[in-house]
Design a protein around this motif. Structure first.
Motif, PDB file in Angstrom:
ATOM      1  N   VAL A 175      19.471 103.467  81.734  1.00 36.90           N
ATOM      2  CA  VAL A 175      18.408 102.677  82.549  1.00 36.90           C
ATOM      3  C   VAL A 175      17.070 102.902  81.970  1.00 36.90           C
ATOM      4  O   VAL A 175      16.031 101.977  82.275  1.00 36.90           O
ATOM      5  CB  VAL A 175      18.527 103.133  84.013  1.00 36.90           C
ATOM      6  N   ASP A 176      16.832 103.935  81.078  1.00 35.53           N
ATOM      7  CA  ASP A 176      15.301 104.148  80.402  1.00 35.53           C
ATOM      8  C   ASP A 176      15.320 103.307  79.310  1.00 35.53           C
ATOM      9  O   ASP A 176      14.059 103.204  79.041  1.00 35.53           O
ATOM     10  CB  ASP A 176      15.502 105.737  79.914  1.00 35.53           C
ATOM     11  N   GLU A 177      16.353 102.585  79.038  1.00 39.33           N
ATOM     12  CA  GLU A 177      16.358 101.324  77.851  1.00 39.33           C
ATOM     13  C   GLU A 177      15.853 102.344  76.433  1.00 39.33           C
ATOM     14  O   GLU A 177      15.255 101.768  75.534  1.00 39.33           O
ATOM     15  CB  GLU A 177      15.360 100.490  78.014  1.00 39.33           C
ATOM     16  N   LEU A 178      16.011 103.534  76.452  1.00 41.82           N
ATOM     17  CA  LEU A 178      15.443 104.435  75.282  1.00 41.82           C
ATOM     18  C   LEU A 178      16.564 104.535  74.413  1.00 41.82           C
ATOM     19  O   LEU A 178      17.963 104.926  74.833  1.00 41.82           O
ATOM     20  CB  LEU A 178      15.048 105.946  75.696  1.00 41.82           C
ATOM     21  N   PRO A 191      19.228 107.398  87.364  1.00 41.46           N
ATOM     22  CA  PRO A 191      20.881 106.675  87.589  1.00 41.46           C
ATOM     23  C   PRO A 191      21.367 106.340  86.406  1.00 41.46           C
ATOM     24  O   PRO A 191      20.870 106.041  85.313  1.00 41.46           O
ATOM     25  CB  PRO A 191      20.067 105.387  88.602  1.00 41.46           C
ATOM     26  N   VAL A 192      22.752 106.536  86.406  1.00 42.71           N
ATOM     27  CA  VAL A 192      23.800 105.970  85.440  1.00 42.71           C
ATOM     28  C   VAL A 192      23.574 104.519  85.456  1.00 42.71           C
ATOM     29  O   VAL A 192      24.086 103.808  86.747  1.00 42.71           O
ATOM     30  CB  VAL A 192      25.050 106.613  85.595  1.00 42.71           C
ATOM     31  N   ARG A 193      23.631 103.647  84.262  1.00 43.40           N
ATOM     32  CA  ARG A 193      23.962 102.412  84.206  1.00 43.40           C
ATOM     33  C   ARG A 193      25.561 102.199  84.354  1.00 43.40           C
ATOM     34  O   ARG A 193      26.159 102.613  83.451  1.00 43.40           O
ATOM     35  CB  ARG A 193      23.250 101.533  83.208  1.00 43.40           C
ATOM     36  N   HIS A 253      24.393  95.891  88.657  1.00 42.54           N
ATOM     37  CA  HIS A 253      23.846  94.739  88.891  1.00 42.54           C
ATOM     38  C   HIS A 253      22.365  94.731  89.592  1.00 42.54           C
ATOM     39  O   HIS A 253      22.201  94.116  90.461  1.00 42.54           O
ATOM     40  CB  HIS A 253      24.828  93.805  89.531  1.00 42.54           C
ATOM     41  N   GLY A 254      21.539  95.805  89.131  1.00 47.39           N
ATOM     42  CA  GLY A 254      20.241  95.937  89.883  1.00 47.39           C
ATOM     43  C   GLY A 254      20.407  96.755  91.188  1.00 47.39           C
ATOM     44  O   GLY A 254      19.260  96.731  91.689  1.00 47.39           O
ATOM     45  N   ASP A 255      21.286  96.941  91.897  1.00 42.53           N
ATOM     46  CA  ASP A 255      21.502  97.428  92.793  1.00 42.53           C
ATOM     47  C   ASP A 255      21.974  99.188  92.788  1.00 42.53           C
ATOM     48  O   ASP A 255      22.661  99.401  91.807  1.00 42.53           O
ATOM     49  CB  ASP A 255      22.573  97.026  93.853  1.00 42.53           C
ATOM     50  N   TRP A 256      21.024 100.121  93.237  1.00 37.66           N
ATOM     51  CA  TRP A 256      21.299 101.369  93.295  1.00 37.66           C
ATOM     52  C   TRP A 256      21.837 102.064  94.314  1.00 37.66           C
ATOM     53  O   TRP A 256      21.452 101.714  95.830  1.00 37.66           O
ATOM     54  CB  TRP A 256      19.786 102.167  92.942  1.00 37.66           C
ATOM     55  N   HIS A 257      22.935 102.937  94.112  1.00 40.32           N
ATOM     56  CA  HIS A 257      23.518 103.495  95.388  1.00 40.32           C
ATOM     57  C   HIS A 257      23.916 104.935  94.898  1.00 40.32           C
ATOM     58  O   HIS A 257      24.288 105.073  93.693  1.00 40.32           O
ATOM     59  CB  HIS A 257      24.688 102.453  95.798  1.00 40.32           C
ATOM     60  N   VAL A 258      24.247 105.572  95.966  1.00 36.58           N
ATOM     61  CA  VAL A 258      24.758 107.233  95.531  1.00 36.58           C
ATOM     62  C   VAL A 258      25.841 107.340  96.521  1.00 36.58           C
ATOM     63  O   VAL A 258      26.205 107.015  97.670  1.00 36.58           O
ATOM     64  CB  VAL A 258      23.628 108.100  95.963  1.00 36.58           C
TER      65      VAL A 258
END
Length: 273
Positions: free
Chosen positions: A99-102, A131-133, A250-255
């Motif tokens: 998610v960092d695009e690094l 978060p993990v993609r 898909h742009g949604d973050w969940h734990v």
């Protein structure tokens, strides 16, 4: 117990008897023409740093082998700058970014400065997991296997911690265990099975699998199992950060209260623990 100085040789690890499970530099400089001596010094430095890392891991292994019922209460100081550097250099150069695009090449531009900053954040507790993609890979049976792609710094810290924890747990894991362990593979397991069948009278062979283990493992029990051997709460907090960082899909973050990300560097070791 307070953290030991990073270069101390007086006490490699601090340990105490195990309890039952508790509830519970700047920018890198390009060499100039005709400076072979400087380049040689860098190679010597890297060789020395790897020797220091190897020596440290050997001391942890020896302590784990000699005291199998004790807990390691001071481990975080082993996550040294040298170990973080080795962890970074061991990463795949062209892996997909999280998610960092690094990407690896981006981080390498100012590697020593980036690693010093990361090391300082880890040691003072300011490091934050991202978060993990999540991506999905098709399986032969038509279903999809979820794959977690961690941020680059998370990969580096996880790989460094795995090196330290493997030094401990490889002394504890049983000889007939082959899955997800360093230096072992399924072909060796098949060879061992073949020898066992040839040497022993066998009536039954059972093939079993735990459905969706990585997605279903109970995080609370996972931490309790870790605490049998790991008494350094700072290390436990690191693992909790990765478990609670969540998933971006898909742009949604969940734990979730269950699971450890498939594809994460730390997950194979956690699964075996």
């Amino acid at each position: 117990m307070m953290n030991e100085p990073e270069k101390s040789d007086s006490a490699v690890v601090a340990m105490k008897p195990a309890n039952k499970a508790v509830q519970a530099a700047a920018e890198r400089v390009e060499p100039r023409a005709g400076t072979e001596g400087n380049a040689g010094q860098r190679r010597t430095f890297r060789t020395q740093s790897r020797a220091d890392v190897s020596s440290m891991l050997d001391r942890v292994r020896q302590a784990a082998r000699q005291r199998k019922k004790e807990r390691f209460t001071a481990l975080l100081h082993h996550i040294s700058l040298d170990l973080l550097r080795d962890a970074f250099l061991a990463l795949k150069r062209h892996a997909a970014p999280g998610v960092d695009e690094l990407r690896w090449q981006d981080y390498a531009v100012n590697l020593e400065g980036n690693l010093r900053d990361l090391h300082a954040r880890v040691q003072r507790g300011a490091y934050r997991a991202m978060p993990v993609r999540r991506r999905f890979i098709p399986k032969p049976d038509g279903r999809q296997r979820p794959l977690g792609i961690a941020a680059l710094e998370d990969k580096v810290v996880q790989r460094a911690l795995v090196a330290v924890l493997n030094a401990i747990y490889e002394q504890d894991f049983l000889g007939f265990s082959y899955g997800l362990r360093p230096g072992r593979n399924p072909h060796q397991a098949l060879d061992a099975l073949s020898v066992a069948i040839d040497k022993t009278r066998v009536n039954w062979i059972l093939d079993a699998d735990i459905r969706g283990f990585f997605d279903a493992v109970d995080q609370h029990w996972l931490i309790r199992f870790l605490e049998h051997r790991i008494g350094d709460e700072r290390v436990i907090r690191l693992v909790r950060k990765w478990l609670k960082a969540g998933v971006l899909e898909h742009g949604d973050w969940h734990v979730s209260e269950k699971g450890t990300p498939q594809g994460a560097v730390i997950s194979p070791l956690l699964a075996n623990v």
